[in-house]
Each structure stands twice: as structure tokens, then as C-alpha cells.
Design an enzyme around this catalytic site. Sequence first.
Site, PDB file in Angstrom:
ATOM      1  N   CYS A   2       8.546  23.007  39.636  1.00  0.00           N
ATOM      2  CA  CYS A   2       8.483  21.580  39.856  1.00  0.00           C
ATOM      3  C   CYS A   2       8.679  21.256  41.330  1.00  0.00           C
ATOM      4  CB  CYS A   2       9.559  20.889  39.022  1.00  0.00           C
ATOM      5  SG  CYS A   2       9.502  21.320  37.267  1.00  0.00           S
ATOM      6  N   ARG A  27       2.704  21.301  42.727  1.00  0.00           N
ATOM      7  CA  ARG A  27       3.749  22.113  42.109  1.00  0.00           C
ATOM      8  C   ARG A  27       3.983  21.722  40.652  1.00  0.00           C
ATOM      9  NH1 ARG A  27       7.207  24.697  46.235  1.00  0.00           N
ATOM     10  NH2 ARG A  27       8.659  25.114  44.535  1.00  0.00           N
ATOM     11  N   TRP A  74       6.405  20.309  36.105  1.00  0.00           N
ATOM     12  CA  TRP A  74       5.563  21.255  35.366  1.00  0.00           C
ATOM     13  C   TRP A  74       6.419  21.743  34.217  1.00  0.00           C
ATOM     14  CZ3 TRP A  74       5.226  26.316  33.715  1.00  0.00           C
ATOM     15  CH2 TRP A  74       3.940  26.781  33.398  1.00  0.00           C
ATOM     16  N   ASN A  98      14.524  22.179  39.873  1.00  0.00           N
ATOM     17  CA  ASN A  98      13.378  23.083  39.932  1.00  0.00           C
ATOM     18  C   ASN A  98      13.881  24.460  39.517  1.00  0.00           C
ATOM     19  OD1 ASN A  98      10.991  24.473  40.531  1.00  0.00           O
ATOM     20  ND2 ASN A  98      11.526  24.695  42.691  1.00  0.00           N
ATOM     21  N   GLY A  99      13.289  25.049  38.481  1.00  0.00           N
ATOM     22  CA  GLY A  99      13.730  26.359  38.009  1.00  0.00           C
ATOM     23  C   GLY A  99      13.876  26.378  36.506  1.00  0.00           C
ATOM     24  N   GLU A 477     -11.449  38.273  41.217  1.00  0.00           N
ATOM     25  CA  GLU A 477     -10.997  37.029  41.836  1.00  0.00           C
ATOM     26  C   GLU A 477     -11.996  35.905  41.588  1.00  0.00           C
ATOM     27  OE1 GLU A 477      -9.112  34.071  44.140  1.00  0.00           O
ATOM     28  OE2 GLU A 477      -8.446  35.787  42.946  1.00  0.00           O
ATOM     29  N   LYS A 481     -11.270  32.287  39.646  1.00  0.00           N
ATOM     30  CA  LYS A 481     -11.568  30.982  40.222  1.00  0.00           C
ATOM     31  C   LYS A 481     -12.363  30.122  39.239  1.00  0.00           C
ATOM     32  CE  LYS A 481      -9.261  30.839  43.454  1.00  0.00           C
ATOM     33  NZ  LYS A 481      -8.538  31.863  42.893  1.00  0.00           N
ATOM     34  N   GLU A 484     -10.087  29.054  36.151  1.00  0.00           N
ATOM     35  CA  GLU A 484      -8.966  28.148  36.344  1.00  0.00           C
ATOM     36  C   GLU A 484      -9.373  26.733  36.713  1.00  0.00           C
ATOM     37  OE1 GLU A 484      -6.271  29.560  39.351  1.00  0.00           O
ATOM     38  OE2 GLU A 484      -7.875  30.088  40.723  1.00  0.00           O
ATOM     39  N   HIS A 500     -19.913  50.408  27.159  1.00  0.00           N
ATOM     40  CA  HIS A 500     -18.794  50.871  26.337  1.00  0.00           C
ATOM     41  C   HIS A 500     -18.175  49.734  25.530  1.00  0.00           C
ATOM     42  CE1 HIS A 500     -18.906  54.846  28.090  1.00  0.00           C
ATOM     43  NE2 HIS A 500     -18.989  54.281  29.303  1.00  0.00           N
ATOM     44  N   LYS A 597       0.838  25.351  41.439  1.00  0.00           N
ATOM     45  CA  LYS A 597       0.571  26.182  42.606  1.00  0.00           C
ATOM     46  C   LYS A 597       1.615  27.266  42.807  1.00  0.00           C
ATOM     47  CE  LYS A 597      -1.603  26.943  46.591  1.00  0.00           C
ATOM     48  NZ  LYS A 597      -2.982  27.465  46.605  1.00  0.00           N
TER      49      LYS A 597
END
Length: 602
Positions: A2, A27, A74, A98-99, A477, A481, A484, A500, A597
Site C-alpha cells: 500500500c 502501489r 492494495w 503498509n505491510g 517478458e 507484459k 498483465e 512435446h 507496482k
Amino acid sequence: MCGIIGYTGYSQARGILLKGLKTLEYRGYDSAGIAVYHPDFNETLVTKCEGRVEKLMDKCSDVRGTAGIGHTRWATHGGVCDANSHPHKFGNVTLVHNGIIENYAAITNQLGITKKLKSQTDSEVVAALIDTYYHGDPKEAIIRAVKELSGTFGLAIMFDDIPNQLFAVRNVSPIICCQNDDGAYIASDIMAIGEYSENYFVLPELTIAHITKESIDVTDFKGNPVEPKMLTLDWDIKNSGKKGYPFYMEKEIMEQPEVITKTIESRIKDGKPDFSGEQVDDSIFTECDNITVIACGTAMHAGLIGKHIIEKICGVPVTVNMASEYMYNEPIINERTLVICVSQSGETIDTLEALKYARKRGARSLSIVNVKGSTIARESENVIYTNAGPEIAVASTKAYTTQVAVFYLICAKMAYLRGKLDEAQTADFMEELAKIPAAVQNVLDRRDEVHHLSNGLLTAEHTFMIGRGLDYPTLLEASLKLKEISYIHSEAFASGELKHGTIALITDQTPVIALLTQDFLMSKQVSNIREVQSRGANVLTFIKESLVSDHVHTSFTLPALQDDFMAIPAIIAMQLLAYYVSSDKGLDVDKPRNLAKVVTVE
């Protein structure tokens, strides 16, 4: 994960808090709130709601007061709703957090407060615990409470009977502090308060900051004064805006020639890589038998590029580990192991804990981070900053490419010191590396071509990406992108693995993105493209210009560099592809659903 902010001073707190929360939305952005001490009521009043900061702004237009705290969330504990939004108030105590508190349930039972809680969050329990211990001495109450907490936390705290003053304490989760003539500021990220002073400090863990209009005093838990290390902001906060672009992500994609140049040029001396500015001793590159890269997500993909070039050129074994799994797999570590941790924020909790684990077992350490003074930077024996500047979009772009650029520098340094490249060969390597920014600009100048190609993905539910050699980690990568920010299911595969099992997923008109940049693998990759085309796939090919031939249809040409240097120009095209798909679908490119983020919870 957060975002938190606090202010006390001579101006109205509301505008400062809301502006900071808007900056911190990357965040977390499922809810937001502020708490401001109201002098007429002699208490701290809370305004909060589910949703973005814009919604909060509409609810607190009448808020008055010159001291307050704010939070953008978040969700970890409890669903997304008004009640679970921060700040939380219990009795005399109001706080933002935050945490994550691991033993909140046990504390709830210990205090017998289940029926008194208004939310399902661990954070409200912390407020209740501090309030229980508060009998006029705020620091004593905070210390007693913190000693009972298990987990990570950055806390900004207000007491109703201590007007216009804030208190802060942290364990792992960052808190940044600064001040100017108008007051004092705290936040979970310098982005939120950097405009107020270029000089700041990171609050040391398990110390208490007492914040007033005139000062920020820091003491340890025994009451001894602590002098934090002052840092200076090394980028212009004014450049953190969108600069006319519709999204931060597009702006940050377009900044890559500049930031890659900055990352490379500052570390070249006499045609050789030079880390003397970071005071990285050469022994770290010569006295290791193996390298372990620890990272998450995009940063881990940068590590895979590093693995490819270091093993090929230096002949040193490299393993790349998911930070979240590292400690639980009984890794083989000793004093001859070099651990390289990669993190944009320098606060990624899984990477941080893995770094601590490795160092305790004797490994030497080097971190690649973007944020000066971050926790991983401080916990690491050596650190190299990527010089990417602020990255606001949740989907990383310029942080990734500068991380890859640093891996190229590390590879060249190690190869030269170990005699794998002589002086002339090292100069040739650095000359080719210096060509990357121009190659990136070439791709950006033709972004309209990529935009046109992105139309073929707008209605897709599934997309597959195929490549060989260095192209495979690049596509990992690229696939991330696309997933997300566009919410299209996308998977990257080493092309040889198609037969396979994966090829069973290819149906008529399935979009397949093929990357061809490796000269010696060209014929094999062409064969794999034909395999998926024979099953009806619609293939978009991104191919190095020098490899273009009549044997394969070309969708987009990439400027030609030596094979080992193609990873960066190739990913630029893929970043653009993902960006245009997301923006053309009308999605919020910068704030994809369910993502934040900075990941500061395990």
C-alpha cells in the site's frame, strides 16, 4: 504494498495528502482514505472509501486541518470495501499501515476485541493494540505494541490528544522522511514527497520518528537519538509527470533510449566497464565459482538474459531463482557464490528475504536496483543503480531494459577480469553495447507499424509466443507484459518444445508471435513457424533485419545488432505491442487489475 503519506505543517493537509495519494496509486488503488486532525473537534477525523483517489476527493472537500495521514490500498486482509479502507481508528489511535501482520488473529483473541472491530483487516488490530498500551506516552505504547507484532509494517500514527504531531515506525516496509520551511512529510515512497525537498532519509528499522511542524526526531527503542543517513534525490521530480502522453507506460517506453544511455555511459572508462563509482571491488567478479540471480517477475526475466550472456561469454555457471521459492528449495550456497538480486523498487519482500538468507550463509552479494537508499540496496554488500528514473506504470519497461543493460556491463567486466575477453575484444563488446540506444530509437520511430500489428490481437483470448536461444527469455517478458495489461492469456515457449505437447493448443487463427534474432538458430525457428502455420495459426514475426528472407513472412523488422545484444531492441517492440493492445481495448494501462507496482508482502 500500500501507499502511505503523512504531513504536519503550516498548510492545509488535505491537498498535500490527496496529491501524494494520487502519486502513490501505483502501489495500490482499490480504496483510499485520509485522516486529519480537526482543531474544532479536538480529534482526528477519518474520510475513506472503496475506489480510486478521485472518488475520495469528492468525499473530503470540506476536510480542514494542518496535520494528517493518508493511505491508498492494495487489499491483503479483508475484501475491498469502505470498512476495510485505511486509515483505521481505534480509541485514541488512528493509523495507516503498509505491510502484513501475521499474528493479528492471536492479538485479536488476546485483547478480546472481536466484536469491537469494524473491519476484517490486520491493520485495525494494530491500532487497537497501540491504544491498549497508550496511557499518555506515545512512544512507550508504540514500542510495546511493535514488540508483539510478527510480520512487516510501515506505520504512520496519530493520537487524538497529541494534536498536529505524527509518529512513524517500520519493520522492512519503507518510510521516507523529509522537511522544509512549510512542515514535515513522510511517505512509503519518495515519489509522493520528493517535490518538497531533494534531501530525505529512510527511517531506520525499529526506530521511532516523532514528526512535528519544525522537526523530525528519530530515536531507538531505548530512547537514544538516531541520526539517519541523509540522501539526495538524483532525478528531477518534475519529470515524473506524463508529459502529454495518455499513460505513464507510453512515456516510460519512449524514455528508454535516454535512460539506457545514462546507465551505460556512466560506467564506461577507456573502452572498458567501470564500477568504481559504485565502489564495487573487482574481487566480487573474480572470486566466485558460480552466480545465483534472485528476482521476481520482470526482474527475473532480466536475470535470464544475464544468465545467457554470462554463461556464454564468461563460462561461469548461473542459476536464476524465483525469490519467493529460493529459501524453501535448500539452495547450495557458500563463500564462492555471488548472489545478484534484481529489483526495481529495492523493496520486493521475497527478494529481500532471499538476500538476507544468502548472506547469512556466506554468499557475496550484488544488487541491481533503481531506488537509492532502498532496503535491498542497504542490505546488499554491493549495489549498482540502474538510473532509470521514476517508473510509475505498474508494468515495468525502462526498469527492465536498464537492468538488462547492467547485466551486459557485469558480463563484460567479469569476462575482462577473467581473461575471457582481451582489451580489444572488450572494447568491441562495449562498442556494440553502445549501439543499443540507437537501435531502440529505431524501433520507437516505427511504433505505428507495431500499432497496426496489434489490431490482430484485440479479440484474442489466447496468444502464444515462440523463440529460441536468447529469444526465449525475451518472450517470457513479452508474454508477461501482454498478460498483465491486456488480460489476454499469453504463454511463451521455447520453440523446440512445441511438439512435446503445446502444439495441441494451436487452432485455426490462433495468434502466435515468433521472434527471430539469433543467426545460428534461424533455420530451426523457421521450421517451428511452419509447424504452427500448418495448424492454422496466424503468425506475427518479429525478425532481425539481417535475417529477412523469402523463407519467412516478415511482420516487423528489428535493427540488426550482434545476436547477444538483440534482447533489448526486441523487447521494445513487444512492449509497444502489449501497450497498444491494452490502450485500444480501452483498459487502464498504468493500473491493471489486481496488481501493484511494489510487492512488499510475501
